[in-house]
Design a protein around this motif. Structure first.
Motif, short mmCIF file in Angstrom:
data_model
loop_
_atom_site.label_atom_id
_atom_site.label_comp_id
_atom_site.label_asym_id
_atom_site.label_seq_id
_atom_site.Cartn_x
_atom_site.Cartn_y
_atom_site.Cartn_z
N LEU A 290 0.83 -1.21 0.00
CA LEU A 290 0.00 0.00 0.00
C LEU A 290 0.86 1.26 0.00
N ARG A 291 2.07 1.12 0.54
CA ARG A 291 2.94 2.30 0.63
C ARG A 291 4.40 1.87 0.63
N LEU A 292 5.21 2.61 -0.11
CA LEU A 292 6.66 2.47 -0.08
C LEU A 292 7.27 3.86 0.01
N GLY A 293 7.97 4.13 1.10
CA GLY A 293 8.58 5.44 1.25
C GLY A 293 7.55 6.55 1.10
N ARG B 230 2.27 6.12 -2.27
CA ARG B 230 1.18 5.18 -2.06
C ARG B 230 0.86 4.57 -3.41
N MET B 231 0.36 3.33 -3.41
CA MET B 231 0.12 2.67 -4.69
C MET B 231 -1.01 1.67 -4.59
N ILE C 170 0.80 4.82 -8.84
CA ILE C 170 1.68 5.21 -7.74
C ILE C 170 1.56 6.71 -7.53
N HIS C 171 1.34 7.10 -6.30
CA HIS C 171 1.08 8.50 -5.94
C HIS C 171 2.17 8.99 -5.01
N ARG C 172 2.74 10.15 -5.31
CA ARG C 172 3.78 10.72 -4.45
C ARG C 172 3.13 11.63 -3.41
#
Length: 381
Positions: free
Chosen positions: A147-150, A153-154, A369-371
């Motif tokens: 659900l989230r990396l760094g 969110r994705m 993928i959302h920053r």
């Protein structure tokens, strides 16, 4: 891989969404097998005795075999036989040869229908077991997106062209590495188990090299080496290739690096706008570098907090409506371009199926993928 599947479709996301195995036609057949008995009674009672409509009572057990269990089929057959006996007795012709012939036919059809129902149920159980194994293989090949990396969110979606399908040649993966968040999405040309096997080679190579390759061209070269080795060993040199897109999002900068290997261009969703990120120079699809050269080109574009990147396979862009018009992805996603990744995925899955009238030409995969502005470290999934 562009073979048409005239079936219902289904999609799998981090929250699996599945359709009922039985469609409306199943319920119609079940009802028809029951409704034929009172219908035959009504028609028989209001027609001359010379018109033997009771012979249509062989129909209910025959229809029941397609939707009822063996016991249910037998019960419907017994009901049809009892109805025929009552109608024949009412007309005073119970002892006539033609009456015995009709009763014998109903009994015979009932026995055959019960056996057919048993065979159908056995085949359904076998198919369910096969689907279960395929679903487990799909989970191993294309793992659920974190659900989230760094600072990202994705969400992801895998949309199968056939209702029975759980696995195919489309693939995606995301990893947090020392060089930033790295993603891959790809599509193996071909179908069946060979395509699945080639996809597994690509995924394994990506997972092995993604943390060590210092840049995207090196990562692409490692993937190329793996797919070439696999093709040489399997005897499918240059017959099995894959399009792919590699993306890298540094955690300490508002940029995005893209390397497109013959794959459909991703969409950048920024401030309510939708922009197609066409590659400025061509990079060869995987397993074709020996023919086209291994010159890999990386594009760098701004990717700020609040922006989203939508990656997809050609099963999305090549979906058609009944008039043969391709799915206008950018136009359909623009009204909700600022939505969260999960909302985008859910909307896109339903909209795509509706546009294509539930009949896709090919499997489809989508990753969003959302920053975010929050760069709090998150344990890698």
């Amino acid at each position: 891989m562009n073979r048409r599947h005239p079936h219902r479709s289904r999609w799998t996301t981090d929250r699996a969404v599945r359709r009922p195995a039985a469609g409306p036609g199943f319920a119609v057949v079940r009802l028809a097998s029951l409704a034929l008995i009172p219908a035959a009674v009504i028609v028989d009672l209001f027609t001359p005795e010379s018109w033997p409509f009771n012979r249509f009572l062989v129909g209910p057990p025959a229809l029941a075999a397609a939707s009822w269990s063996p016991a249910g089929t037998g019960a419907i057959g017994v009901a049809a036989l009892a109805t025929d006996i009552a109608l024949t007795a009412d007309k005073g012709s119970l002892g006539m040869p033609r009456a015995w012939l009709t009763m014998g036919m109903i009994a015979l059809v009932t026995v055959v229908a019960m056996y057919a129902s048993h065979v159908r149920q056995m085949e359904e159980r076998t198919m369910a077991d096969v689907r279960s194994v395929a679903e487990a293989a799909q989970r191993a090949l294309v793992r659920p997106m974190p659900l989230r990396l760094g600072p990202t969110r994705m969400a992801a979606m895998y949309l199968a062209a056939a209702a029975q399908a759980r696995i195919g040649g489309d693939f995606y993966e995301a990893q947090r590495t020392p060089y930033g968040i790295r993603l891959m999405i790809g599509d193996v040309r071909g179908k069946g188990l060979p395509a699945v096997e080639a996809a597994s080679v690509m995924m394994s190579a990506f997972r092995e090299a993604v943390h060590d390759a210092p840049d995207l061209p090196t990562l692409a070269a490692r993937l190329e080496t793996s797919i070439q080795r696999y093709s040489a060993q399997s005897g499918e040199v240059e017959e099995r290739f894959a399009t792919g897109l590699l993306a890298e999002i540094p955690e300490d900068g508002a940029i995005l690096r893209l390397l497109t290997c013959g794959h459909p261009p991703p969409l950048l969703l920024s401030g309510g706008t939708v922009r197609e990120l066409e590659a400025t120079a061509a990079s060869p699809p995987f397993n074709l570098a020996a023919l086209l050269g291994d010159g890999y080109h990386v594009d760098v574009v701004p990717f700020r907090a609040g922006d989203s990147l939508l990656l997809y396979t050609d099963g999305v862009s090549e979906a058609r409506n009944r008039d043969g018009v391709f799915y206008p992805l950018a136009d359909r996603i623009r009204p909700i371009a600022t939505a969260a990744p999960r909302t985008l995925i859910d909307h896109l899955g339903g909209d795509l199926l509706g546009y294509a009238s539930d009949e896709l030409n090919d499997d489809a995969a989508v990753v969003v993928i959302h920053r975010t502005s929050d760069e709090t470290p998150v344990r890698e999934s």
